[in-house]
Scaffold this motif. Structure first.
Motif, mmCIF file in Angstrom:
data_model
loop_
_atom_site.group_PDB
_atom_site.id
_atom_site.type_symbol
_atom_site.label_atom_id
_atom_site.label_comp_id
_atom_site.label_asym_id
_atom_site.label_seq_id
_atom_site.Cartn_x
_atom_site.Cartn_y
_atom_site.Cartn_z
ATOM 1 N N ILE A 199 2.900 13.021 5.966
ATOM 2 C CA ILE A 199 3.507 11.813 5.867
ATOM 3 C C ILE A 199 5.237 11.758 6.055
ATOM 4 O O ILE A 199 5.707 10.848 6.859
ATOM 5 N N ARG A 200 5.791 12.948 5.765
ATOM 6 C CA ARG A 200 7.140 12.915 6.619
ATOM 7 C C ARG A 200 7.291 13.052 7.966
ATOM 8 O O ARG A 200 8.078 12.335 8.611
ATOM 9 N N GLU A 201 6.223 13.631 8.592
ATOM 10 C CA GLU A 201 6.373 13.709 10.006
ATOM 11 C C GLU A 201 6.008 12.091 10.681
ATOM 12 O O GLU A 201 6.602 11.683 11.511
ATOM 13 N N LEU A 202 5.156 11.379 10.178
ATOM 14 C CA LEU A 202 4.537 10.392 10.682
ATOM 15 C C LEU A 202 5.419 9.415 9.926
ATOM 16 O O LEU A 202 5.591 8.186 10.991
ATOM 17 N N ASP A 203 5.640 9.125 8.750
ATOM 18 C CA ASP A 203 6.519 8.038 8.276
ATOM 19 C C ASP A 203 5.621 6.700 8.335
ATOM 20 O O ASP A 203 6.221 5.570 8.772
ATOM 21 N N PRO A 204 4.561 6.663 7.887
ATOM 22 C CA PRO A 204 3.552 5.421 8.064
ATOM 23 C C PRO A 204 4.145 4.432 7.122
ATOM 24 O O PRO A 204 4.426 4.618 5.888
ATOM 25 N N ASP A 205 3.608 3.217 7.551
ATOM 26 C CA ASP A 205 3.836 2.007 6.843
ATOM 27 C C ASP A 205 2.856 1.719 5.719
ATOM 28 O O ASP A 205 2.789 1.149 4.769
ATOM 29 N N ARG A 206 1.688 2.466 6.144
ATOM 30 C CA ARG A 206 0.493 2.280 5.152
ATOM 31 C C ARG A 206 -0.445 3.436 5.201
ATOM 32 O O ARG A 206 -0.486 4.104 6.101
ATOM 33 N N VAL A 207 -0.821 3.862 3.870
ATOM 34 C CA VAL A 207 -1.760 5.132 3.555
ATOM 35 C C VAL A 207 -2.952 4.791 3.038
ATOM 36 O O VAL A 207 -2.699 3.695 1.907
ATOM 37 N N PHE A 208 -3.936 4.946 3.486
ATOM 38 C CA PHE A 208 -5.166 5.000 2.735
ATOM 39 C C PHE A 208 -5.920 6.352 2.532
ATOM 40 O O PHE A 208 -5.943 7.156 3.165
ATOM 41 N N ILE A 209 -6.042 6.505 1.153
ATOM 42 C CA ILE A 209 -6.472 7.718 0.507
ATOM 43 C C ILE A 209 -7.989 7.535 -0.057
ATOM 44 O O ILE A 209 -8.199 6.602 -1.068
ATOM 45 N N ASP A 210 -8.967 8.418 0.629
ATOM 46 C CA ASP A 210 -10.374 8.045 0.381
ATOM 47 C C ASP A 210 -11.096 9.275 0.003
ATOM 48 O O ASP A 210 -11.491 10.330 1.016
ATOM 49 N N LYS A 245 6.343 5.497 -2.658
ATOM 50 C CA LYS A 245 7.302 4.429 -2.792
ATOM 51 C C LYS A 245 8.511 4.626 -2.230
ATOM 52 O O LYS A 245 9.148 3.766 -1.707
ATOM 53 N N GLU A 246 9.102 5.741 -2.473
ATOM 54 C CA GLU A 246 10.364 6.265 -1.852
ATOM 55 C C GLU A 246 10.414 6.066 -0.447
ATOM 56 O O GLU A 246 11.573 5.789 0.240
ATOM 57 N N GLN A 247 9.114 6.411 0.276
ATOM 58 C CA GLN A 247 9.135 6.169 1.531
ATOM 59 C C GLN A 247 8.872 4.872 2.140
ATOM 60 O O GLN A 247 8.928 4.723 3.305
ATOM 61 N N GLY A 248 8.625 3.831 1.127
ATOM 62 C CA GLY A 248 8.580 2.633 1.628
ATOM 63 C C GLY A 248 7.150 2.398 1.999
ATOM 64 O O GLY A 248 6.905 1.196 2.794
ATOM 65 N N THR A 249 6.290 3.202 1.582
ATOM 66 C CA THR A 249 4.640 3.145 2.117
ATOM 67 C C THR A 249 3.987 2.131 1.226
ATOM 68 O O THR A 249 4.052 2.159 -0.232
ATOM 69 N N THR A 250 3.132 1.433 1.735
ATOM 70 C CA THR A 250 2.106 0.598 1.034
ATOM 71 C C THR A 250 0.902 1.547 0.865
ATOM 72 O O THR A 250 0.184 1.990 1.838
ATOM 73 N N VAL A 251 0.267 1.542 -0.351
ATOM 74 C CA VAL A 251 -0.752 2.615 -0.513
ATOM 75 C C VAL A 251 -2.119 1.979 -1.022
ATOM 76 O O VAL A 251 -2.031 1.082 -2.040
ATOM 77 N N LEU A 252 -3.186 2.176 -0.382
ATOM 78 C CA LEU A 252 -4.468 1.653 -0.706
ATOM 79 C C LEU A 252 -5.265 2.909 -1.039
ATOM 80 O O LEU A 252 -5.469 4.014 -0.234
ATOM 81 N N PHE A 253 -5.842 2.922 -2.342
ATOM 82 C CA PHE A 253 -6.988 4.248 -2.579
ATOM 83 C C PHE A 253 -8.118 3.877 -3.148
ATOM 84 O O PHE A 253 -8.082 2.757 -3.999
ATOM 85 N N THR A 254 -9.171 4.865 -2.945
ATOM 86 C CA THR A 254 -10.251 4.501 -3.651
ATOM 87 C C THR A 254 -10.600 5.412 -4.635
ATOM 88 O O THR A 254 -9.956 6.556 -4.811
ATOM 89 N N SER A 255 -11.554 5.024 -5.676
ATOM 90 C CA SER A 255 -11.514 5.837 -6.835
ATOM 91 C C SER A 255 -13.180 5.876 -6.988
ATOM 92 O O SER A 255 -14.107 5.015 -6.850
ATOM 93 N N GLN A 256 -13.700 6.981 -7.510
ATOM 94 C CA GLN A 256 -14.891 7.199 -8.028
ATOM 95 C C GLN A 256 -15.142 7.370 -9.363
ATOM 96 O O GLN A 256 -14.596 8.388 -10.156
ATOM 97 N N ASP A 257 -15.312 6.241 -10.134
ATOM 98 C CA ASP A 257 -15.547 6.058 -11.586
ATOM 99 C C ASP A 257 -16.910 6.526 -12.024
ATOM 100 O O ASP A 257 -17.625 5.939 -11.796
ATOM 101 N N THR A 258 -16.726 7.627 -12.958
ATOM 102 C CA THR A 258 -18.087 8.211 -13.204
ATOM 103 C C THR A 258 -17.892 8.265 -14.994
ATOM 104 O O THR A 258 -16.874 8.282 -15.759
ATOM 105 N N GLU A 259 -19.140 8.128 -15.738
ATOM 106 C CA GLU A 259 -19.098 8.428 -16.906
ATOM 107 C C GLU A 259 -18.402 9.634 -17.564
ATOM 108 O O GLU A 259 -17.686 9.669 -18.366
#
Length: 488
Positions: free
Chosen positions: A121-132, A159-173
């Protein structure tokens, strides 16, 4: 109300629900069972950035990059310019799995994984990150406390990098994702039920959004969202005027016709002429250069075309001149939100002035949703059309051919500003038809019933049925037993 400075999700319709899109620099969670479209939503989010020359990073912790690219290509996504950090397990993981019996997972993996993510992330400095999926990191932590601490630290770094983050979740019992819900600025929930795919925003910190479940569709090209129809958001100025049917006697029954921007319900048993009566108003509208739309839920288009040409309604010419559009709706083809979206498109993009829903029973059977939802959505569609100055015709079939009078069998008569009813009559051993007006909110109307026929010349309205009583029973009697039978 849409807000300036929002970040598009890249999904048609979703930005409308979010009143413009995501708030930049925040973290958003996508929940849902497997197969509901979480990863596809992430692809939209990232490719919207790359298409606008912004940097975007896909951190895949479960599915291999090669599989993601293959699936994206099959859906028509262009991943050029999209960076990947592939942390998915490979075959070596299974070969060397015995090492986890000796070392705790956090000692083996946690430091190297987090270091690799932050370095990239420091190398790329992306505007958006998706974690899946982000929940995969839970298995690399010593316990839930360490996992939550790690996630909070990671999201604060982004947030300090100014990145907007979208991530997915696996919700299990066994491993619920309640902790991630509290840490997220917004939650997007995807689901797939009997009525189809849905999307719902259950949290959107610091700003407003359109609540409730909205329909979602996944086809080639990805996801399309169909927001719930909210009639109060739409309004258009129009001139309140009477619309003629082109049949003088019918207009006389209605004291001039039906009014623009109102709902007219035409009700009666099968084969009595309800659709044909509605088409008379469309035929006259075509002569004025106006466009009409029929949504046919109960009759196939071919039958409708053949019938119209045989009774002096030039339907082929109306279609060729684009004065009429016929949409044949197949059973369970659309959700209520998708149907409302199609109606909006015809009104706002194609300038439709008259919309006929033929018929109400078919609408309730053909669209996906429970009865209460369908009734509510039909109410919303009618309200929207009225706000936009569109004349609405609802065709409603009653069950009884003759017998006790019935306005509708669906209990929807309250929707009609005007209610016309047609009825089969058995008079002197012959089957005749009649027409009458039950109510008209916008003006007075003729309160006597008339003879009704459909001939090769079209709809014909005859004399008032002054010599009969008990007409609404379907088996009327002559006032004078010696009088002649009703003439057709």
């Amino acid at each position: 109300m849409y807000h300036a400075g929002r970040l598009s999700t890249g999904v048609d319709g979703l930005d409308d629900i979010l009143h413009g899109g995501l708030v930049p620099g925040r973290t958003y969670m996508v929940r849902g069972r497997p197969g509901t479209g979480k990863s596809i939503l992430g692809l939209h989010f990232l490719t919207d950035a790359t298409s606008n020359d912004s940097d975007a990073l896909y951190i895949n912790l479960e599915e291999a990059e090669s599989d993601i690219r293959h699936n994206a290509d099959s859906l028509g996504f262009d991943l050029d310019g999209l960076e990947f950090l592939d942390l998915s397990p490979d075959s070596d993981f299974f070969v060397n799995d015995l090492s986890y019996d000796i070392f705790a997972p956090d000692e083996v993996e946690e430091e190297s994984v987090t270091d690799e993510i932050t370095q990239r992330i420091r190398e790329l400095d992306p505007d958006r990150v998706f974690i899946d999926p982000l929940t995969q990191l839970r298995y690399l932590s010593a316990d839930n406390y360490q996992f939550r601490k790690q996630v909070l630290s990671f999201t604060q770094f982004l947030k300090e990098q100014g990145t907007t983050v979208l991530f997915t979740s696996q919700d299990t019992e066994a491993e619920p994702d309640d902790d991630l819900q509290f840490m997220s600025d917004g939650i997007i929930h995807l689901d797939q039920a009997a009525k189809g795919r849905t999307i719902e925003i259950t949290k959107f910190r610091g700003t407003d959004f359109e609540g409730g479940e909205h329909s979602l569709d996944i086809e080639h090209g990805g996801i399309t969202v169909y927001p719930n129809l909210t009639p109060r958001q739409y309004e258009r100025e129009f001139e309140a005027e009477s619309i003629s049917s082109g049949v003088p006697e019918l207009d006389q029954l209605l004291h001039g016709g039906i009014e623009r921007g109102t709902v007219t319900m035409i009700t009666g048993p099968a084969g009595v002429g309800k659709t044909t009566t509605g088409l008379q108003f469309m035929k006259e509208a075509a002569g004025r250069g106006e466009r009409s739309v029929i949504y046919s839920f109960e009759e196939d288009k071919g039958t409708l075309l053949h019938r119209c040409e045989s009774i002096n309604i030039p339907i082929h010419r109306m279609l060729d001149q684009e004065a009429l559009h016929i949409e044949e709706i197949e059973a369970l083809q659309l959700s209520t939100d998708q149907f409302a979206h199609e109606v909006r498109r015809q009104v706002e993009e194609e300038d439709a002035k008259i919309v006929m829903i033929d018929g109400v029973v078919g609408y309730q059977l053909a669209l996906r949703g429970d009865d209460q939802d369908l009734t509510t959505e039909l109410h919303s569609i009618c309200k929207y059309l009225k706000n936009m100055g569109v004349t609405t015709i609802l065709v409603s079939e009653t069950q009884n051919i003759t017998g006790p009078f019935q306005v509708t069998q669906e209990g929807l008569s309250y929707l009609g500003d005007t209610i016309m009813f047609l009825q089969h009559l058995e008079v002197g051993g012959e089957l005749e038809k009649s027409i009458g007006v039950l109510k008209k909110r916008t003006s007075d109307f003729e309160r006597k019933m008339r003879e009704f026929q459909i001939t090769e010349y079209g709809v014909q309205i005859g004399d008032q049925l002054t010599d009969l009583h008990g007409v609404l029973s379907g088996v009327p009697e002559l006032d004078d037993p010696d009088a002649e039978d009703l003439e057709p």
